[in-house]
Design an enzyme around this catalytic site. Structure first.
Site, PDB file in Angstrom:
ATOM      1  N   SER A 185      -0.640   0.047 -11.950  1.00  0.00           N
ATOM      2  CA  SER A 185       0.465  -0.473 -11.156  1.00  0.00           C
ATOM      3  C   SER A 185       1.136  -1.642 -11.884  1.00  0.00           C
ATOM      4  CB  SER A 185      -0.063  -0.879  -9.776  1.00  0.00           C
ATOM      5  OG  SER A 185       0.982  -1.154  -8.881  1.00  0.00           O
ATOM      6  N   ASP A 249       2.848   9.949  -6.932  1.00  0.00           N
ATOM      7  CA  ASP A 249       2.720   8.491  -6.905  1.00  0.00           C
ATOM      8  C   ASP A 249       4.100   7.845  -6.837  1.00  0.00           C
ATOM      9  OD1 ASP A 249       2.187   5.826  -7.304  1.00  0.00           O
ATOM     10  OD2 ASP A 249       0.975   6.110  -9.104  1.00  0.00           O
ATOM     11  N   HIS A 341      -1.062   6.650  -5.229  1.00  0.00           N
ATOM     12  CA  HIS A 341      -0.982   5.524  -6.151  1.00  0.00           C
ATOM     13  C   HIS A 341      -2.333   4.864  -6.408  1.00  0.00           C
ATOM     14  CE1 HIS A 341       0.674   2.272  -8.423  1.00  0.00           C
ATOM     15  NE2 HIS A 341       0.303   1.358  -7.550  1.00  0.00           N
TER      16      HIS A 341
END
Length: 356
Positions: A185, A249, A341
């Site tokens: 991320s 995602d 995610h």
């Protein structure tokens, strides 16, 4: 009632509660094509935990040397916000240092402010424009300059300065040591921007030791010109860049790649679908809100929930998902792309997909 100690070696973040695995895959050995990707994915996941937890995992379970777990100084907030850690893998050949940046914690307001700071920043010496928030998280000062390490205020050094200083120190001890940068991320964004700042400061000696960059669920970090600049730099220094994108995602599809924002990925993504199959093509759609994907996203999210009961029967109990994660997958039926995610599917992807 006993209040949990957030600094305890037993304390788990919400990321850790969703996936409490800490063991490396014993079937993937040093020297295997998958080794660094699988190790990087696990390092990216435990970067969300506190220093004592990280120390226990790296030293007691992985049998590697923890070089440091850091809270980096952020001038914007006048406190330590960006986090990461470094460890030394002597099992690799040559021995390798892994630098892992932490991603966005769900309840960390400072990290969210970094993500949403999508203003452009033009740096002298770097072609194109980059995401202002990410660069500031690495250490870019509010006046557009970089802090100078004068040795007097080492506690207030930002991420870029601290890591570069530590890497140089270890390289002086062993002239064969290489290093890998990784993150999930926000951590993935910082991981790929770190060599960009090294190039800006002409740190050839450090860049020549960079083995690879592995990012998982990484958002876009710059415009097309910046992407072209980085591809030339990575090619010049022989750096491998693997950007893993799992299924739907949401984060790799943000910020938007359109005529207004003009954020673009660079390099070739390793796109892995919900069957953990590697696909050669780029992500099936480049922005999150895509009309054609509405039905597909929900069908794939439903399959991921069903799959959670099937995987442990096929591949073993290390793939068993807890009730909390299964409930989170249910949320994905309403907000598809959020459960995808999490680090778990990226770890599974590095273990089960055929790539590299």
């Amino acid at each position: 009632m006993e209040v949990p100690n957030k600094n305890s070696s037993n304390f788990l973040s919400i990321i850790g509660l969703l996936d409490n695995r800490v063991e490396l895959d014993k079937k993937i050995k040093p020297g295997d094509n998958k080794y660094f990707a699988a190790l990087a994915a696990m390092a990216s996941k435990i970067s969300y935990e506190n220093k004592e937890f990280i120390k226990g995992v790296v030293e007691k379970i992985w049998k590697m040397d923890l070089l440091g777990a850091y809270d980096f100084w952020d001038e914007r907030h006048q406190k330590n916000t960006t986090q990461g850690f470094m460890f030394h893998d002597k099992n690799a050949n040559p021995d390798t240092i892994i630098v892992a940046f932490r991603g966005t914690e769900p309840f960390d307001a400072a990290a969210w402010s970094t993500d949403f700071d999508i203003s452009w920043y033009k740096l002298h010496g770097i072609e194109g424009r980059v995401h202002s928030g990410f660069m500031k998280a690495l250490g870019l000062k509010l006046d557009g300059s970089w802090p100078i390490d004068d040795g007097e205020d080492s506690e207030h050094l930002p991420a870029y300065n601290t890591i570069t200083k530590e890497l140089k120190r270890h390289f002086q001890i062993n002239n064969r040591t290489r290093f890998v940068v990784t993150g999930h991320s926000l951590g993935g964004a910082l991981a790929i921007l770190f060599p960009a700042v090294l190039a800006l400061h002409k740190e050839d000696g450090v860049l020549n030791r960079l083995e690879g960059v592995y990012t998982f669920g990484q958002p876009k970090v710059g415009d097309e010109k910046f992407g072209n600049f980085m591809e030339k730099q990575l090619e010049h220094y022989g750096v491998k860049y693997y950007r893993f994108v799992y299924s739907h995602d949401i984060v790799p599809r943000l910020p938007y790649d359109d005529s207004v924002l003009m954020f673009k990925h660079f390099g070739i993504s390793l796109y892995i679908n919900c069957f953990y199959e590697i696909k050669d093509e780029e992500e099936s759609y480049k922005n999150y809100f895509d009309f054609e994907s509405i039905f597909t996203m929900r069908m794939d999210t439903l399959w991921e929930l069903v799959r959670s009961f099937i995987l442990p029967r096929i591949f073993g109990l290390e793939y068993k998902e807890g009730l909390l994660l299964q409930m989170f997958r249910l949320v994905g039926l309403v907000f598809p792309g959020l459960p995808a995610h999490g680090p778990r599917d990226y770890i599974n992807s590095t273990r089960l997909a055929n790539y590299l």
